[in-house]
Motif scaffolding. Structure first.
Motif, PDB file in Angstrom:
ATOM      1  N   VAL A  27       0.857  -1.181   0.000  1.00 28.34           N
ATOM      2  CA  VAL A  27       0.000   0.000   0.000  1.00 28.34           C
ATOM      3  C   VAL A  27       0.898   1.238   0.000  1.00 28.34           C
ATOM      4  O   VAL A  27       1.686   1.437   0.928  1.00 28.34           O
ATOM      5  CB  VAL A  27      -0.946   0.022   1.226  1.00 28.34           C
ATOM      6  N   GLY A  28       0.761   2.052  -1.057  1.00 30.23           N
ATOM      7  CA  GLY A  28       1.667   3.184  -1.258  1.00 30.23           C
ATOM      8  C   GLY A  28       2.772   2.735  -2.197  1.00 30.23           C
ATOM      9  O   GLY A  28       3.730   2.083  -1.780  1.00 30.23           O
ATOM     10  N   GLY A  33       7.765   2.478  -2.224  1.00 32.87           N
ATOM     11  CA  GLY A  33       6.831   1.350  -2.345  1.00 32.87           C
ATOM     12  C   GLY A  33       6.890   0.665  -3.698  1.00 32.87           C
ATOM     13  O   GLY A  33       6.812  -0.568  -3.776  1.00 32.87           O
ATOM     14  N   ILE A  50      -1.144  -0.989  -4.245  1.00 34.43           N
ATOM     15  CA  ILE A  50      -2.403  -0.281  -3.943  1.00 34.43           C
ATOM     16  C   ILE A  50      -2.065   1.183  -3.659  1.00 34.43           C
ATOM     17  O   ILE A  50      -1.198   1.478  -2.828  1.00 34.43           O
ATOM     18  CB  ILE A  50      -3.085  -0.925  -2.711  1.00 34.43           C
ATOM     19  N   ASN A  53      -3.464   7.250  -5.817  1.00 37.11           N
ATOM     20  CA  ASN A  53      -3.152   8.088  -6.980  1.00 37.11           C
ATOM     21  C   ASN A  53      -3.575   7.356  -8.264  1.00 37.11           C
ATOM     22  O   ASN A  53      -2.879   6.471  -8.763  1.00 37.11           O
ATOM     23  CB  ASN A  53      -1.645   8.389  -6.963  1.00 37.11           C
ATOM     24  N   SER A 105       3.832   1.341   2.738  1.00 41.63           N
ATOM     25  CA  SER A 105       4.920   2.252   2.364  1.00 41.63           C
ATOM     26  C   SER A 105       4.307   3.620   2.101  1.00 41.63           C
ATOM     27  O   SER A 105       4.461   4.198   1.030  1.00 41.63           O
ATOM     28  CB  SER A 105       5.641   1.713   1.126  1.00 41.63           C
ATOM     29  N   LEU A 106       3.614   4.094   3.118  1.00 41.62           N
ATOM     30  CA  LEU A 106       2.827   5.329   2.989  1.00 41.62           C
ATOM     31  C   LEU A 106       3.642   6.536   3.433  1.00 41.62           C
ATOM     32  O   LEU A 106       4.564   6.400   4.248  1.00 41.62           O
ATOM     33  CB  LEU A 106       1.552   5.183   3.842  1.00 41.62           C
ATOM     34  N   PRO A 107       3.288   7.719   2.932  1.00 40.17           N
ATOM     35  CA  PRO A 107       4.084   8.906   3.282  1.00 40.17           C
ATOM     36  C   PRO A 107       3.892   9.305   4.741  1.00 40.17           C
ATOM     37  O   PRO A 107       2.798   9.153   5.299  1.00 40.17           O
ATOM     38  CB  PRO A 107       3.521   9.986   2.345  1.00 40.17           C
ATOM     39  N   THR A 108       4.963   9.790   5.358  1.00 37.97           N
ATOM     40  CA  THR A 108       4.898  10.283   6.742  1.00 37.97           C
ATOM     41  C   THR A 108       5.557  11.663   6.772  1.00 37.97           C
ATOM     42  O   THR A 108       6.662  11.812   7.292  1.00 37.97           O
ATOM     43  CB  THR A 108       5.610   9.311   7.705  1.00 37.97           C
ATOM     44  N   VAL A 124      -5.276   4.411   6.475  1.00 37.28           N
ATOM     45  CA  VAL A 124      -5.213   3.034   5.950  1.00 37.28           C
ATOM     46  C   VAL A 124      -5.393   2.047   7.107  1.00 37.28           C
ATOM     47  O   VAL A 124      -6.088   1.031   6.978  1.00 37.28           O
ATOM     48  CB  VAL A 124      -3.886   2.808   5.188  1.00 37.28           C
ATOM     49  N   THR A 143       8.637   5.498   7.730  1.00 34.17           N
ATOM     50  CA  THR A 143       9.431   5.977   8.863  1.00 34.17           C
ATOM     51  C   THR A 143       8.516   6.655   9.879  1.00 34.17           C
ATOM     52  O   THR A 143       7.824   7.625   9.542  1.00 34.17           O
ATOM     53  CB  THR A 143      10.475   7.009   8.373  1.00 34.17           C
ATOM     54  N   GLU A 177      12.369   1.243   5.997  1.00 36.69           N
ATOM     55  CA  GLU A 177      13.136   1.346   4.750  1.00 36.69           C
ATOM     56  C   GLU A 177      14.237   2.393   4.906  1.00 36.69           C
ATOM     57  O   GLU A 177      13.996   3.471   5.432  1.00 36.69           O
ATOM     58  CB  GLU A 177      12.175   1.734   3.610  1.00 36.69           C
ATOM     59  N   THR A 178      15.456   2.046   4.451  1.00 33.61           N
ATOM     60  CA  THR A 178      16.571   2.983   4.636  1.00 33.61           C
ATOM     61  C   THR A 178      17.249   3.351   3.318  1.00 33.61           C
ATOM     62  O   THR A 178      18.328   3.939   3.323  1.00 33.61           O
ATOM     63  CB  THR A 178      17.626   2.380   5.594  1.00 33.61           C
ATOM     64  N   ALA A 179      16.618   3.024   2.197  1.00 37.16           N
ATOM     65  CA  ALA A 179      17.274   3.270   0.897  1.00 37.16           C
ATOM     66  C   ALA A 179      17.344   4.761   0.571  1.00 37.16           C
ATOM     67  O   ALA A 179      16.540   5.563   1.054  1.00 37.16           O
ATOM     68  CB  ALA A 179      16.530   2.533  -0.205  1.00 37.16           C
ATOM     69  N   LYS A 231      16.281   3.549  12.807  1.00 42.19           N
ATOM     70  CA  LYS A 231      16.103   4.256  11.527  1.00 42.19           C
ATOM     71  C   LYS A 231      16.238   5.773  11.740  1.00 42.19           C
ATOM     72  O   LYS A 231      16.951   6.466  11.002  1.00 42.19           O
ATOM     73  CB  LYS A 231      14.735   3.881  10.942  1.00 42.19           C
ATOM     74  N   CYS A 285      13.143  12.869   4.280  1.00 39.76           N
ATOM     75  CA  CYS A 285      13.669  12.089   5.418  1.00 39.76           C
ATOM     76  C   CYS A 285      14.316  12.941   6.502  1.00 39.76           C
ATOM     77  O   CYS A 285      13.742  13.111   7.573  1.00 39.76           O
ATOM     78  CB  CYS A 285      14.646  11.037   4.906  1.00 39.76           C
TER      79      CYS A 285
HETATM   80  N1  LIG Z   1      11.920   8.777  -0.280  1.00 42.15           N
HETATM   81  C1  LIG Z   1      12.885   8.469   0.565  1.00 42.15           C
HETATM   82  O1  LIG Z   1      13.992   8.964   0.500  1.00 42.15           O
HETATM   83  C2  LIG Z   1      12.643   7.471   1.669  1.00 42.15           C
HETATM   84  C3  LIG Z   1      13.696   6.652   2.098  1.00 42.15           C
HETATM   85  C4  LIG Z   1      13.459   5.751   3.132  1.00 42.15           C
HETATM   86  C5  LIG Z   1      12.216   5.734   3.739  1.00 42.15           C
HETATM   87  N2  LIG Z   1      11.227   6.565   3.312  1.00 42.15           N
HETATM   88  C6  LIG Z   1       9.945   6.506   3.989  1.00 42.15           C
HETATM   89  O2  LIG Z   1       9.103   5.675   3.187  1.00 42.15           O
HETATM   90  C7  LIG Z   1       7.747   6.137   3.298  1.00 42.15           C
HETATM   91  C8  LIG Z   1       7.205   6.378   1.908  1.00 42.15           C
HETATM   92  O3  LIG Z   1       7.953   7.428   1.336  1.00 42.15           O
HETATM   93  P1  LIG Z   1       8.004   7.692  -0.227  1.00 42.15           P
HETATM   94  O4  LIG Z   1       9.157   8.611  -0.442  1.00 42.15           O
HETATM   95  O5  LIG Z   1       7.915   6.431  -0.982  1.00 42.15           O
HETATM   96  O6  LIG Z   1       6.643   8.520  -0.413  1.00 42.15           O
HETATM   97  P2  LIG Z   1       5.897   8.827  -1.786  1.00 42.15           P
HETATM   98  O7  LIG Z   1       5.109  10.047  -1.524  1.00 42.15           O
HETATM   99  O8  LIG Z   1       6.841   8.789  -2.926  1.00 42.15           O
HETATM  100  O9  LIG Z   1       4.898   7.584  -1.954  1.00 42.15           O
HETATM  101  C9  LIG Z   1       3.817   7.374  -1.110  1.00 42.15           C
HETATM  102  C10 LIG Z   1       2.660   6.829  -1.938  1.00 42.15           C
HETATM  103  O10 LIG Z   1       1.576   6.593  -1.038  1.00 42.15           O
HETATM  104  C11 LIG Z   1       0.375   6.971  -1.695  1.00 42.15           C
HETATM  105  N3  LIG Z   1      -0.670   7.214  -0.700  1.00 42.15           N
HETATM  106  C12 LIG Z   1      -0.836   8.304   0.096  1.00 42.15           C
HETATM  107  N4  LIG Z   1      -1.905   8.135   0.895  1.00 42.15           N
HETATM  108  C13 LIG Z   1      -2.427   6.920   0.584  1.00 42.15           C
HETATM  109  C14 LIG Z   1      -3.539   6.205   1.052  1.00 42.15           C
HETATM  110  N5  LIG Z   1      -4.347   6.691   2.011  1.00 42.15           N
HETATM  111  N6  LIG Z   1      -3.803   4.986   0.491  1.00 42.15           N
HETATM  112  C15 LIG Z   1      -3.007   4.485  -0.496  1.00 42.15           C
HETATM  113  N7  LIG Z   1      -1.934   5.134  -0.976  1.00 42.15           N
HETATM  114  C16 LIG Z   1      -1.648   6.340  -0.446  1.00 42.15           C
HETATM  115  C17 LIG Z   1       0.753   8.185  -2.506  1.00 42.15           C
HETATM  116  O11 LIG Z   1      -0.175   8.415  -3.547  1.00 42.15           O
HETATM  117  C18 LIG Z   1       2.158   7.824  -2.980  1.00 42.15           C
HETATM  118  O12 LIG Z   1       2.134   7.205  -4.253  1.00 42.15           O
HETATM  119  C19 LIG Z   1       7.799   7.380   4.188  1.00 42.15           C
HETATM  120  O13 LIG Z   1       7.541   7.049   5.515  1.00 42.15           O
HETATM  121  C20 LIG Z   1       9.229   7.847   4.056  1.00 42.15           C
HETATM  122  O14 LIG Z   1       9.672   8.563   5.201  1.00 42.15           O
HETATM  123  C21 LIG Z   1      11.407   7.405   2.263  1.00 42.15           C
END
Ligand SMILES: NC(=O)c1ccc[n+]([C@@H]2O[C@H](COP(=O)([O-])OP(=O)(O)OC[C@H]3O[C@@H](n4cnc5c(N)ncnc54)[C@H](O)[C@@H]3O)[C@@H](O)[C@H]2O)c1
Length: 459
Positions: A27-28, A33, A50, A53, A105-108, A124, A143, A177-179, A231, A285
């Protein structure tokens, strides 16, 4: 009907992985994700992505790879979509009951008061309350601050009336996730992962899945909050150390010392970890993770983590310093800053990615806007797009032409060999400000260009 993995022994779980009989929901399917879902599908497990968007879901299902700046996943994408190992949907209600394991893998992000915003996970989580039933495992990769899983997400999934019981109807675990964006494939292949769970035996199932998919080391944590603390600690460590070198940079500019020369020599000592000064710390991050720790500590005592509070202030003040460098260069040139045209090169928060989340460039633009300056913006990852209210230029040539000063904000590889000759010839009393540390001050000055660089005291 999903398999209740918690009732199986290790060898039965291995059989499920070998037989490819497990279905995984992610999810995400954004920056983190989607690559995760692609790797799972590439390990031959049926995967459902899932996401809310609709455009992204449509792109994926029509075989249009959306993460153009994330190398090495495009071939996997073509492959898993064509053999139908991965498909995407917006329909969480239909998808979740089919999945044995659900990865979140939802945004925070944080709000404009710098308060962490866990709305996506909690929304979710609440919908999962009506969708889980058979002991499925939910793994949170997002995160979050320590305690969020145990105190908030668990309650959201169980529901106010406790219609679901953790440990029976579902199991909750984390695998943060730490990438690093732009290098996700490399990091997926080499970085160890952290695992924590509410029920101890679930960590071994998560370990089996991630070993099958990624083949990396899994570090077992005693619980979810410890895994999430690890993390945050790795990222906040960087935020603090960048603040330290940013402060050194300000001091060294006054002392006539070159910060990069100092760091290059200091890193020869085995226990020094180099960090570099810059125009601020952006992205989804580091700044967010510092505020997540501050949010955790505020709930106990606002006096904890003063060093993190100070680091944030220092890093958030760097865009102002960039503007100060520009003002001082204009003073040296005797040109008027007001009514001038300034070209910004790079808006991404870090090199070589199409990402402007919490980018320092936004604040630099806002500060320059207050000074009645005409701005031109060029970023090879944002060509002819609207960014922070500005239509970006088509080419670096268009951006530099008829400008008074150039500010290199992001160290994209495309700026590695800037045509200094062209800058010197197309601008009268040319000015170049470098925020990246990649430009050699002596080369710039030898072309008759007025130079300022963050932490470049000896120029
Ligand atoms: N991007 C990075 O550098 C990175 C690295 C490590 C960890 N993280 C962590 O991973 C997580 C995801 O980050 P990201 O960068 O992939 O975010 P992102 O915004 O690129 O992706 C998140 C996805 O979740 C979807 N989404 C939002 N609300 C939703 C809902 N209610 N139901 C279903 N989908 C939904 C969005 O449409 C989006 O496609 C965060 O907690 C972030 O801190 C990010």
């Amino acid at each position: 009907m999903p398999t209740n993995l918690s009732l199986l022994n290790n060898s039965q779980i291995q059989d499920c992985l070998k037989n490819k009989s497990l279905k995984i929901g992610v999810v995400g399917i954004g920056r983190i994700g989607l690559p995760t879902a692609l790797c799972i599908a590439n390990s031959d497990l049926e995967t459902i992505g899932i996401d809310i968007n609709e455009k992204l879901v449509a792109m994926i299902n029509s075989k249009d790879y959306p993460l153009k700046d994330e190398p090495e996943f495009d071939k996997i994408f073509d492959n898993v979509i064509s053999v139908k190992k991965l498909f995407a949907t917006t329909d969480i209600i239909q998808a979740i009951p089919k999945c044995d394991i659900v990865i979140l893998s939802l945004p925070t992000p944080m709000n404009d008061q710098n308060v962490p915003d866990y709305t996506a996970l909690l929304t979710v989580g609440k919908s999962l309350n009506a969708l889980l039933s058979d002991g499925q495992i939910v793994i949170v990769e997002s995160t979050v601050e320590p305690g969020f899983i145990e105190n908030e997400l668990l309650n959201a999934i169980e529901g106010r009336e406790k219609t679901l019981k953790s440990g029976v109807d579902f199991h909750l675990a984390v695998c943060p996730e730490t990438a690093n964006p732009g290098e996700i494939m490399k990091d997926f292949q080499k970085l160890p992962r952290l695992v924590g769970s509410i029920d101890e035996n679930i960590s071994s199932i998560v370990t089996a899945l991630y070993t099958h998919v990624f083949g990396v080391e899994l570090i077992q944590m005693p619980n979810c909050k410890t895994a999430n603390a690890v993390k945050l600690t790795t990222n906040v460590f960087r935020d603090i150390n960048i603040a330290f070198v940013n402060e050194l940079a300000l001091l060294f500019e006054k002392l006539g010392i070159d910060t990069h020369t100092v760091i290059d020599a200091a890193k020869r000592k085995y226990n020094f970890q180099p960090h570099f000064p810059g125009p601020g710390v952006g992205g989804p991050c580091l700044p967010v993770n510092s505020y997540q720790y501050l949010n955790s500590s505020k709930k106990i005592d606002n006096n904890f983590l003063k060093i993190v509070q100070e680091a944030r202030k220092i890093n958030e003040n760097m865009p102002q310093h960039v503007v100060n460098l520009l003002i001082s260069a204009f003073d040296e040139s005797n040109k008027n800053l007001s009514n001038s045209t300034v070209t910004l090169l790079g808006v991404s928060y870090k090199p070589n990615v199409h990402d402007i989340q919490i980018a320092p460039s936004e604040q630099i633009i806002q500060l320059l806007n207050q000074k009645n300056i005409k701005l031109k913006i060029f970023d090879p990852y944002f060509i002819s797009e609207t960014v922070f209210g500005y239509k970006t230029e088509k080419s670096i040539h268009d951006a530099i032409n008829t400008s008074d000063a150039i500010v290199v904000i992001t160290g994209h590889k495309e700026f590695d060999n800037l045509d200094l000759e062209n800058i010197a010839n197309s601008i009268s009393k040319p000015i170049l400000i470098d925020c990246t540390g990649k430009i050699n001050p002596k080369h710039v000055k030898s072309k008759g260009i007025i130079f300022r660089g963050i932490g470049r005291g000896a120029i």
